[in-house]
Design a protein around this motif. Structure first.
Motif, PDB file in Angstrom:
ATOM      1  N   HIS A  20       0.827  -1.202   0.000  1.00 26.22           N
ATOM      2  CA  HIS A  20       0.000   0.000   0.000  1.00 26.22           C
ATOM      3  C   HIS A  20       0.864   1.256   0.000  1.00 26.22           C
ATOM      4  O   HIS A  20       2.020   1.246   0.434  1.00 26.22           O
ATOM      5  CB  HIS A  20      -0.915   0.028   1.224  1.00 26.22           C
ATOM      6  N   CYS A  21       0.254   2.307  -0.480  1.00 29.90           N
ATOM      7  CA  CYS A  21       0.840   3.640  -0.404  1.00 29.90           C
ATOM      8  C   CYS A  21      -0.131   4.549   0.338  1.00 29.90           C
ATOM      9  O   CYS A  21      -1.292   4.202   0.544  1.00 29.90           O
ATOM     10  CB  CYS A  21       1.125   4.203  -1.797  1.00 29.90           C
ATOM     11  N   LEU A  22       0.374   5.709   0.721  1.00 31.49           N
ATOM     12  CA  LEU A  22      -0.439   6.663   1.464  1.00 31.49           C
ATOM     13  C   LEU A  22      -0.540   7.952   0.663  1.00 31.49           C
ATOM     14  O   LEU A  22       0.464   8.629   0.436  1.00 31.49           O
ATOM     15  CB  LEU A  22       0.175   6.961   2.838  1.00 31.49           C
ATOM     16  N   LEU A  23      -1.739   8.257   0.191  1.00 35.44           N
ATOM     17  CA  LEU A  23      -1.980   9.525  -0.490  1.00 35.44           C
ATOM     18  C   LEU A  23      -2.096  10.618   0.560  1.00 35.44           C
ATOM     19  O   LEU A  23      -2.976  10.576   1.414  1.00 35.44           O
ATOM     20  CB  LEU A  23      -3.270   9.446  -1.314  1.00 35.44           C
ATOM     21  N   HIS A  24      -1.209  11.595   0.495  1.00 29.83           N
ATOM     22  CA  HIS A  24      -1.218  12.640   1.506  1.00 29.83           C
ATOM     23  C   HIS A  24      -2.433  13.540   1.347  1.00 29.83           C
ATOM     24  O   HIS A  24      -3.018  13.653   0.262  1.00 29.83           O
ATOM     25  CB  HIS A  24       0.061  13.486   1.402  1.00 29.83           C
ATOM     26  N   GLN A  25      -2.776  14.170   2.450  1.00 28.44           N
ATOM     27  CA  GLN A  25      -3.899  15.112   2.407  1.00 28.44           C
ATOM     28  C   GLN A  25      -3.586  16.203   1.394  1.00 28.44           C
ATOM     29  O   GLN A  25      -2.490  16.772   1.376  1.00 28.44           O
ATOM     30  CB  GLN A  25      -4.129  15.721   3.788  1.00 28.44           C
ATOM     31  N   GLY A  26      -4.552  16.523   0.581  1.00 26.47           N
ATOM     32  CA  GLY A  26      -4.364  17.516  -0.474  1.00 26.47           C
ATOM     33  C   GLY A  26      -4.232  16.898  -1.840  1.00 26.47           C
ATOM     34  O   GLY A  26      -4.425  17.569  -2.849  1.00 26.47           O
ATOM     35  N   SER A  27      -3.892  15.620  -1.901  1.00 25.73           N
ATOM     36  CA  SER A  27      -3.788  14.952  -3.191  1.00 25.73           C
ATOM     37  C   SER A  27      -5.172  14.804  -3.809  1.00 25.73           C
ATOM     38  O   SER A  27      -6.106  14.337  -3.163  1.00 25.73           O
ATOM     39  CB  SER A  27      -3.137  13.579  -3.031  1.00 25.73           C
ATOM     40  N   THR A  28      -5.276  15.224  -5.057  1.00 26.24           N
ATOM     41  CA  THR A  28      -6.577  15.141  -5.721  1.00 26.24           C
ATOM     42  C   THR A  28      -6.966  13.714  -6.061  1.00 26.24           C
ATOM     43  O   THR A  28      -8.110  13.454  -6.407  1.00 26.24           O
ATOM     44  CB  THR A  28      -6.551  15.971  -7.015  1.00 26.24           C
ATOM     45  N   LEU A  29      -6.022  12.780  -5.950  1.00 28.72           N
ATOM     46  CA  LEU A  29      -6.358  11.388  -6.219  1.00 28.72           C
ATOM     47  C   LEU A  29      -7.250  10.799  -5.140  1.00 28.72           C
ATOM     48  O   LEU A  29      -7.887   9.766  -5.353  1.00 28.72           O
ATOM     49  CB  LEU A  29      -5.083  10.552  -6.333  1.00 28.72           C
ATOM     50  N   ILE A  30      -7.309  11.447  -3.973  1.00 28.70           N
ATOM     51  CA  ILE A  30      -8.108  10.921  -2.872  1.00 28.70           C
ATOM     52  C   ILE A  30      -9.579  10.821  -3.272  1.00 28.70           C
ATOM     53  O   ILE A  30     -10.288   9.889  -2.885  1.00 28.70           O
ATOM     54  CB  ILE A  30      -7.934  11.801  -1.616  1.00 28.70           C
ATOM     55  N   SER A  31     -10.041  11.778  -4.062  1.00 31.98           N
ATOM     56  CA  SER A  31     -11.447  11.771  -4.459  1.00 31.98           C
ATOM     57  C   SER A  31     -11.798  10.564  -5.321  1.00 31.98           C
ATOM     58  O   SER A  31     -12.971  10.207  -5.453  1.00 31.98           O
ATOM     59  CB  SER A  31     -11.778  13.055  -5.227  1.00 31.98           C
ATOM     60  N   SER A  32     -10.789   9.905  -5.882  1.00 35.46           N
ATOM     61  CA  SER A  32     -11.042   8.739  -6.729  1.00 35.46           C
ATOM     62  C   SER A  32     -10.956   7.432  -5.968  1.00 35.46           C
ATOM     63  O   SER A  32     -11.175   6.367  -6.545  1.00 35.46           O
ATOM     64  CB  SER A  32     -10.028   8.707  -7.885  1.00 35.46           C
ATOM     65  N   VAL A  33     -10.643   7.498  -4.686  1.00 28.36           N
ATOM     66  CA  VAL A  33     -10.486   6.284  -3.887  1.00 28.36           C
ATOM     67  C   VAL A  33     -11.835   5.883  -3.328  1.00 28.36           C
ATOM     68  O   VAL A  33     -12.532   6.697  -2.715  1.00 28.36           O
ATOM     69  CB  VAL A  33      -9.478   6.503  -2.743  1.00 28.36           C
ATOM     70  N   GLU A  34     -12.217   4.643  -3.543  1.00 29.03           N
ATOM     71  CA  GLU A  34     -13.467   4.128  -2.988  1.00 29.03           C
ATOM     72  C   GLU A  34     -13.250   3.719  -1.542  1.00 29.03           C
ATOM     73  O   GLU A  34     -12.262   3.071  -1.212  1.00 29.03           O
ATOM     74  CB  GLU A  34     -13.949   2.925  -3.795  1.00 29.03           C
ATOM     75  N   SER A  35     -14.188   4.104  -0.668  1.00 28.14           N
ATOM     76  CA  SER A  35     -14.123   3.784   0.768  1.00 28.14           C
ATOM     77  C   SER A  35     -12.762   4.166   1.341  1.00 28.14           C
ATOM     78  O   SER A  35     -11.983   3.322   1.778  1.00 28.14           O
ATOM     79  CB  SER A  35     -14.392   2.297   1.006  1.00 28.14           C
ATOM     80  N   PRO A  36     -12.414   5.461   1.321  1.00 31.50           N
ATOM     81  CA  PRO A  36     -11.085   5.860   1.798  1.00 31.50           C
ATOM     82  C   PRO A  36     -10.888   5.557   3.279  1.00 31.50           C
ATOM     83  O   PRO A  36     -11.782   5.731   4.092  1.00 31.50           O
ATOM     84  CB  PRO A  36     -11.071   7.375   1.528  1.00 31.50           C
TER      85      PRO A  36
END
Length: 1678
Positions: free
Chosen positions: A949-965
């Motif tokens: 796994h990797c950790l998308l930091h806060q502010g990364s716009t990819l977070i909105s594409s993650v299902e069930s973050p």
């Protein structure tokens, strides 16, 4: 009392040391009665103790008794007993010294419940509240206020909440609510049958089968069915409100007694008063306390069972007690359902049969005289007559004295109480203190109060129970009865002339209950009883009593008696105290007022307010804390505070303050509650409610100042205060609670409180450590400030710079428009602006060059200084900082391209930068391992979380594409969303490919639509004049401009554009769109390389310095050419000109850019093998002319030139549609090749060959292939030129077939274009004749040109006029030699062999170039091939590869990685696109034609593949299969982890020398599953701990204890899981030792731990539990 005293004295007299003192317990329903009995017992005991005392001793005892005489207190005795420190709070803690005891049944139940709560097992306690403070906030402890402990549903609660609920749902009401409630509690739940059920209540069938004569009064089956349906609703509502009734409480106690036995020592003698108010199930609880069947005494009056829910009868009690005693003799092992563990009962009974319970009847009424007693006796007789099972049949009760008969006021005038009590017209008589008015219910009382005011004490019949008055006025007892007259007529059966209906038990069951009410009311009077009722429903009873001579009737004509009797203040005071202790607070308030006791009245009023809140407490539980409830609770608390302030007694003060605290707490005012408890000296409660209010300073102060605070409370307060002060960053307060600052730092670290830890470290001067803590919290600006403060640490400055840059990278995450990030609008109080301001601090500091450049980049981006950004990109190219380079370019190109105003030079410069941008984006999008690529981590702000796994930091716009973050924090403190590596890789590539596609397509569209992208050949051939003027879409190069520079500039632009568009191979652009653009840009490139006029340039002009991209671009162009050649098809007849023109263009480009491959593979392109002869025009007899063309262009066959002539003549003779400019290019190349080939025949040289330099450059490059070429058909070369000239010159042939680009040359406006093309054809003919020197040939050429007739309306172009105006061959020669004059891009050249004598005269417009050997020509600068386009002589044994073969599979086929280095270098590999189901390859990838598809009519001509080509095809197929397998394998996170772990075990299995095969089988079988389950469990616990720590920082303080407890539990589980995880890892030593026993133990321990964690999970079973089960099942059998 005397019996109790006798037993006590007898035990004292015996004085046997080993014999325990007998325990005697008196139980009643009333606290007042219990206190009075206790007081009376104490007096008796004192009186008996004085029998042997002297007079002096008696005086001393009297004095002490006076001092210690009980002081009457205005408090709730039932509540005070729970705060009495002298009595234990648990039954098991009672000692012999506490006996004899006098308790209420409620208090006894509380003692038992507390004991059983304390006996809960540790497993049960895990589901209970674990911390003392939480227990205080949600208390179920011993010390409870009346409101808190009044959870048992009363009849009033039933009416207010449940009955209204039934009415709201319009349920059928078969009977009155009191009857129904009695059935609920007395029969369905409280009967002996219910006691023996598992649920605590009867089933419907059991209830319907109950014998009504033993239980209940309902006989009708339909009524019972309706009642049971209501019971089910009642039970559901109870669960919703979390309430219980008396039967529930008793059943729970019974269950505890059955399970755990009696806690503590049993009671030897039990005395139960008011037994009729108990449920039968209550008697079991009481009987279980006393094993002595001869030591139990029950007292009560079944005629007074008016309490709703009671169905008590002594006969049933007697039978139950006998059955109980019988059951006690049965062995526990034999009994199928033992009531309790009866072994201790058996030890006392000594095997003797239990005695039969005996009943003693009390027949003397000591309260009322005979007049009242006789009247009451008749009521009992009526009940026993009609309902013999409703009451016990007892002897008639007699009064001790004779007294007046009760008086019945039955007429309306005398029954008018207002008139009856009026002494005159202005005043109303008031009742005295010993008089009371009894009414049926509260409604009637309120109505009466409104009518007569506060005339005296008014009670309901229920409230009067246990009280007695001299005079009782029974007001409207029959009028307010729920029963009708026809039911009351039942009592008239013995009255003469009276109407008596036939008795029906079901219809008349309500009368039995009414008679019980009447009995209680009548027996309240000592002296006088007045009954006032003028309703018809009272007549049957009045006539019955009158007939029996038991009452006096007041007739209308009789004088009105005086009822009211005045009383003095002392008398009122005495009654007031009595009423208060009977909890009749409203009447006590009135009595205190009459007695003139203001303070006491105020106290009574406070209790009235309290009772009003208690009445609505159910509504509070159901609807929450409403505003009105809060207001009322606050009023109660304030009233008690006022009572406490005015009280002079310290004990009373504490009681009132305590009650005030309780109601402040109910109102939600924890602050005021804490202060009230503090004033009440209840420091535990004060500290707890200060803590509940969030007033931690005060809570800590109470704990530290008062030693009385219990240790659990003190520890809990200090523990939570540490956490609260730390998380609120109140460091000084927090440090006072720790022994040292180091312990404080360790504490903060253990709970993840990095910000307060940073504050403390900063105070200690440990700045770098503090900065690291701030970084762990994501506070970049604070961390930077702290690093800069640490001037003693040489690494601090570099760390600060990197921190700022990391913060900026995180704040400017790759978004939809990176350069348009909202500067100044970021979260964290403008952290982005602050970071940008921090950059100024580094300007004069020594820093790394890369860091300085990145800082400059961010400053430029923030200022929108695009010029500075453009300049900085060069620095990043040199330092290979790909992330910064991409950010710079993305910033520049985030604004729309404005190509219109640009010059060609500006466009070329812009495209060069855009190419770097696009190729950088392509490289990132196609990176094989983006999750480990530093540049990618910068751009998308993510870090490594674990192996999978990797950790998308806060502010990364990819977070909105993650299902069930799932929010987590990595080891470096970055907080963000955990995502599977493969999923992140997909997201990154999708984003980059989408951006690449959008940007390149936008640039491509703008380039297509701009005007100045081609040189205008009409402008160049018309002496600087274009007929289209400003409307011309092409570029008009100034006459003074450098032609070669312009030519190279445009070639460079198109080569760059091809390279830019080629980056879309990494995206999901559709194949048809890709091929369309390939054709378009290759055509534009062809037009730029081979312009229609010599003044615009030729390939020999290309310079490597002017077109530096040509070297890399040639590989891409070669790939495009291969794709286009593999896709080009003849198509329909109407598109034939497109096919022929494109085929000539592409083959010429193939020979130019990829000569070696073209010479080897052009003959295999698909269009060489038509599947059917649909286009007859392409066939010359049995020959497919496309093969002639390709053969001529390939120039590898000996007859290539002859076939070129055949192709040309077929086109001209058949008038096949074609682009004439392209055909002229073919003719020029064929003409030059034929001239050279003819000169080279028979060993001759190229001496005296005169051709344009651009032609000779091609000839020189192909000299080796031209030697030996057949020129047999050279004479046929000009056969159709005359016809061609006529067609082109005139332009009105009916079979027109010639085009120029997309323009039909037959159009009238195309004459200027035709003139230029006529000049090219004439030039070609003249050069053919000029170099051949055949007179006949020259005459034919002259005739063909002279045959052109110039129409009068045409204006001859200066380009063609020299040819048309020539009158002789010499004129044509001059025109041909001058055809390249006036341009520095081409010239006429004469090759002159040095062995030949030179002519004296110089030919005008011709430059002579001497040469000695043909090989020398290629070395001359004039004929040097363009750099990057050198022709490679094919080796004798070529080894084609998939990347170089034109006929290889299309580069658009999906492939994750290119199979060869060549294709990787060219970037030809197409990346997969995303379909609806996710990542996949192209649905229909362009494939090489299958063998059967390429077989034409001449199947024998289809070439076979060599071994090397087959190997290349196999390589491509294998690569595609691997890619497709990866696409189809859509593993989720767990599957990916499982796969990784198995691969680790498999890899280790190869390395280990296995001594035992069994160990290897376990290693590759169940152990990976066990290890996988442990790793998943470990990750789950880590995530849970991290989430809990994160919640600690922001959660409401009321949840802190729960989170602390959770963290402790998680920490213990995590420790165990980590230990097992380490023991079972693939490299563990136990595998080397092949210790199967240890392995088995570890796996079983792991299974136990995983199950424990899974059981604690509130959600579904863990997904990895199945793996653990599999491993356990296998290992357990080893």
């Amino acid at each position: 009392m005397f019996k109790m005293l006798g037993i006590e004295r007898s035990a004292e007299a015996q004085g046997v040391p080993d014999v325990a003192k007998p325990r005697q317990l008196f139980v009643t329903q009333s606290r007042v009665l219990a206190d009075k009995v206790a007081e009376y017992y104490e007096k008796l005991q004192q009186s008996f103790s004085t029998e042997n005392s002297t007079s002096a001793e008696l005086k001393e005892m009297a004095a002490k008794a006076t001092v210690h005489r009980r002081r009457q207190r205005l408090v709730d005795a039932d509540e005070e007993v729970y705060w009495d420190a002298d009595l234990p709070k648990r039954y098991g803690a009672l000692e012999d010294g506490h006996f004899p005891m006098f308790l209420t049944y409620e208090h006894l139940c509380r003692l038992l419940e507390s004991e059983f709560d304390a006996m809960l097992s540790e497993a049960d306690k895990q589901h209970e509240v674990k911390h003392t403070v939480r227990e205080a906030l949600h208390r179920r402890g011993d010390r409870k206020s009346q409101a808190q402990r009044d959870t048992v549903i009363t009849y009033n609660t039933f009416l207010d909440t449940y009955w209204t609920h039934f009415l709201r749902y319009k349920c059928a009401m078969p009977l009155n609510p009191d009857v129904i409630f009695s059935e609920f509690l007395g029969v369905i739940q409280g009967s002996e049958q219910a006691l023996n059920s598992d649920t605590g209540y009867l089933s419907k069938d059991e209830y319907l089968g109950v014998n009504h004569r033993s239980l209940g009064m309902i006989t009708d089956t339909s009524q019972r069915e309706a009642i049971y349906d209501l019971f089910l609703l009642y039970r559901t509502k109870k669960r919703q409100l979390l309430q219980r009734d008396a039967a529930d409480r008793a059943f729970n106690l019974v269950q505890s007694l059955r399970k755990r036995g009696l806690p503590g020592r049993p009671v030897d003698y039990l005395y139960v008063d008011e037994a009729q108010d108990n449920l039968l199930i209550d008697t079991f609880v009481l009987r279980a306390l006393c094993p002595n069947p001869r030591g139990i005494f029950w007292a009560g009056d079944t005629a007074q069972t008016i309490s709703a829910g009671s169905t008590f009868r002594f006969s049933e009690l007697k039978a139950f007690l006998y059955r109980f005693s019988q059951a006690s003799r049965i062995s526990v092992a034999v009994s199928s359902r033992p009531y309790i563990d009866f072994r201790w009962l058996q030890s006392l009974s000594n095997g003797l049969p239990p005695p039969k319970p005996q009943i003693f009847n009390l027949t003397t009424n000591y309260r009322s005289h005979a007049g009242i007693a006789n009247c009451a006796a008749t009521i009992v007789e009526l009940m026993t007559r009609f309902w013999p099972d409703s009451v016990d049949v007892l002897p008639r009760e007699e009064g001790m004295t004779v007294g007046p008969k009760p008086m019945f006021f039955y007429d309306e005038q005398s029954a008018d109480l207002v008139q009856f009590l009026s002494e005159d017209s202005e005043s109303t008589a008031e009742f005295g203190a010993r008089q009371c008015i009894l009414v049926r219910d509260e409604v009637t009382r309120e109505k009466l109060r409104r009518e007569v005011g506060q005339i005296g004490i008014i009670l309901t019949i229920n409230e009067s129970k246990g009280l007695e008055f001299d005079d009782i006025l029974l007001y409207q007892p029959f009028q307010d009865s729920p029963e009708e007259l026809r039911q009351w007529n039942l009592v008239s059966s013995d009255v003469p002339d009276g109407y008596a209906p036939v008795f029906n038990e079901a219809r008349h069951s309500g009368i039995c209950r009414e008679l019980k009410f009447l009995y209680v009311a009548v027996t309240r009077a000592r002296m006088n009883l007045w009954i006032m009722d003028c309703s018809g429903k009272g007549e049957p009873m009045r006539r019955f009593w009158t007939h029996a001579g038991l009452i006096d009737n007041h007739n209308p004509w009789d004088p009105m008696p005086r009822l009211a009797v005045s009383s003095g203040k002392d008398e009122w005071a005495e009654v007031a105290w009595s009423l208060f202790h009977k909890k009749q607070y409203s009447e006590a308030e009135l009595a205190f007022e009459r007695a003139g006791l203001r303070k006491e009245r105020q106290i009574a009023h406070a209790f009235v307010l309290r009772n009003s809140v208690l009445a609505s407490s159910v509504g509070l539980a159901e609807n929450g804390r409403s505003a009105s409830t809060v207001e009322r609770c606050t009023a109660v608390a304030q009233a008690f505070v006022q009572c406490a302030e005015e009280s002079e007694d310290a004990e009373d003060k504490c009681s009132y303050y305590r009650t005030a605290g309780q109601y402040y707490a109910l109102a939600g005012n924890n602050r005021a509650a804490a202060q009230a408890y503090y004033d009440a000296a209840l420091y535990d409660e004060a500290a707890q409610y200060y803590r509940a209010a969030g007033m931690f300073d005060d809570a800590v102060c109470v704990v530290q100042r008062h030693r009385e605070v219990s240790a659990p409370v003190a520890e809990s307060i200090i523990s939570v205060a540490k956490l609260q002060f730390s998380r609120e960053n109140e460091i000084e307060k927090a440090c006072t609670l720790f022994p040292s600052q180091d312990e404080a730092l360790d504490y903060m670290a253990s709970y993840g409180l990095e910000t307060p830890r940073a504050t403390l470290l900063e105070q200690l001067g440990r700045y770098s450590e503090a900065a690291e803590c701030q970084l762990a919290e994501g506070n970049v600006s604070e961390a930077t400030r702290l690093f800069l403060l640490d001037t003693h640490n040489p690494e601090a400055l570099s760390r600060a710079a990197r921190t700022v840059l990391d913060g900026l990278w995180s704040a400017l995450s790759f978004t939809g428009s990176l350069a348009q990030s909202p500067i100044g609008q970021a979260e964290d109080c403008g952290s982005l602006d602050h970071l940008l301001r921090l950059l100024k601090m580094f300007q004069d500091l020594p820093m790394d060059a890369d860091d300085r450049d990145e800082m400059a980049m961010f400053r430029a981006i923030s200022r929108r200084d695009l010029n500075a950004v453009r300049l900085l990109r060069h620095n990043f190219v040199r330092s290979n900082n790909e992330a910064a380079l991409f950010l710079c370019l993305d910033t520049v190109f985030s604004t729309p391209l404005e190509l219109g105003p640009m010059t060609p030079a500006g466009i070329a410069s812009c495209f060069r930068a855009f190419l770097v941008y696009a190729r950088t984006m392509q490289h990132l999008a196609c990176h094989p391992d983006p999750c480990n690529y530093p540049a990618m981590k910068k751009l998308f702000t993510f870090s490594t979380y674990d192996d999978d796994h990797c950790l998308l930091h806060q502010g990364s716009t990819l977070i909105s594409s993650v299902e069930s973050p799932r929010i987590e924090r990595d080891a470096n403190g970055w907080q963000g969303v955990v995502i599977l590596r493969r999923e992140l890789e997909r997201l990154i590539k999708d984003v980059l490919r989408t951006r690449l596609k959008e940007r390149v397509l936008d640039q491509n569209e703008k380039f297509h639509t701009m005007r100045s992208i081609r040189l205008c050949f009409l402008f160049a051939t018309s002496r600087g004049r274009c007929p289209r003027g400003d409307q011309c879409p092409n570029y008009h190069a100034p006459a003074e401009s450098n032609g070669a520079l312009n030519y190279n500039l445009f070639v460079r632009i198109y080569v760059t554009q091809v390279m830019i568009y080629h980056t879309l191979y990494a995206t999901d652009i559709p194949s048809h769109e890709l091929f369309k653009q390939q054709r378009a840009w290759l055509r534009r490139l062809y037009e730029a390389l081979f312009p229609p006029h010599y003044t615009l340039g030729a390939p020999h002009v290309i310079s490597a310095d002017a077109v530096p991209e040509i070297e890399q671009g040639r590989h891409i162009i070669a790939v495009w050419i291969g794709d286009l050649l593999n896709s080009i098809r003849p198509g329909a007849e109407e598109h034939l000109h497109v096919f022929l023109s494109n085929l000539i263009r592409v083959t010429r480009l193939a020979m130019l850019f990829d000569h070696g491959t073209a010479t080897r593979s052009l003959h295999r392109i698909p269009c060489m093998f038509p599947r059917r002869r649909s286009l007859q025009s392409l066939w010359r007899g049995g020959t497919y002319v496309v093969r002639d063309l390709v053969c001529a262009m390939q120039s590898t066959e000996w007859d290539a030139l002859d076939r070129g002539v055949l192709f040309l003549n077929h086109i001209l003779s058949q008038r096949l549609p074609i682009d004439l400019s392209v055909l002229c290019d073919f003719m020029d190349e064929l003409c030059g090749s034929l001239i050279a080939a003819k000169r080279l025949q028979y060993g001759r040289s190229l001496h005296d060959v005169t051709l344009p330099k651009s032609w000779i450059a091609r000839v020189v490059a192909a000299l080796s292939s031209l030697r030996g070429k057949s020129t047999r058909r050279a004479e046929e070369y000009t056969y159709y030129f005359k016809d061609l000239l006529q067609q082109v010159y005139l332009g009105h042939d009916s079979n027109w077939h010639l085009y120029f680009e997309t323009t039909d040359l037959s159009q009238r406006g195309a004459f200027r274009t035709r003139n230029v093309l006529v000049a090219r054809i004439c030039k070609n003919l003249c050069l053919w004749g000029y170099n051949n020197r055949f007179p006949n040939l020259r005459r034919e050429i002259m005739a063909s040109i002279s045959a052109l007739i110039a129409p009068g309306d045409l204006i001859l172009s200066p380009v063609v006029s020299p040819y048309l105006n020539a009158t002789s061959w010499s004129g044509l020669e001059r025109a041909a030699r001058a055809s390249t004059a006036g341009s520095d891009l081409d010239e006429m050249v004469q090759l002159w062999h040095t062995t030949q004598s030179a002519r004296v005269d110089n030919v005008q417009h011709v430059r002579r170039i001497p040469f000695g050997r043909h090989a020398d020509l290629a070395a001359l600068p004039e004929f040097k091939h363009p750099i990057g386009l050198e022709l490679k002589t094919p080796p004798s044994d070529p080894q084609p590869t998939a990347s170089t073969s034109i006929t290889a599979p299309s580069s658009t086929a999906p492939n994750a990685q290119a199979p060869t280095a060549a294709r990787e270098q060219s970037g030809a590999t197409r990346a997969p696109h995303n379909d609806a189901d996710g990542e996949s390859g192209r649905a229909t990838p362009a494939q090489p034609l299958e063998h059967e598809q390429t077989v034409a009519d001449e199947a024998e001509d289809a070439p076979s593949l060599s071994e090397h080509e087959l190997a290349a095809a196999t390589l491509i197929a294998d690569a595609f299969k691997q890619y497709w397998a990866r696409v189809q394998d859509r593993r989720d996170s767990l599957q990916e982890t499982r796969r990784r772990i198995y691969m680790q075990f498999r890899e280790q299995a190869r390395k280990k020398p296995w001594a035992r095969p069994l160990c290897r089988k376990l290693f590759l079988g169940p152990l990976p599953h066990a290890y996988f389950a442990l790793e998943c469990t470990k990750s789950h616990l880590s995530a849970a701990m991290a989430g809990t720590r994160e919640r600690l920082k922001s959660v409401d303080h009321r949840e802190l204890e729960v989170l602390l407890s959770a963290l402790d539990d998680l920490g213990r589980m995590q420790e165990g899981v980590s230990r097992l995880h380490q023991q079972l890892e693939p490299t563990a030593q136990i595998y080397d030792e092949c210790d199967v026993a240890t392995i088995r133990t570890c796996v079983l321990d792991a299974d136990e731990v995983v199950r424990a964690v899974s059981a604690d999970n509130q959600e579904d079973v863990f997904a990895w539990q199945e793996d653990m089960d599999l491993a356990r099942s296998v290992v357990a059998r080893v």
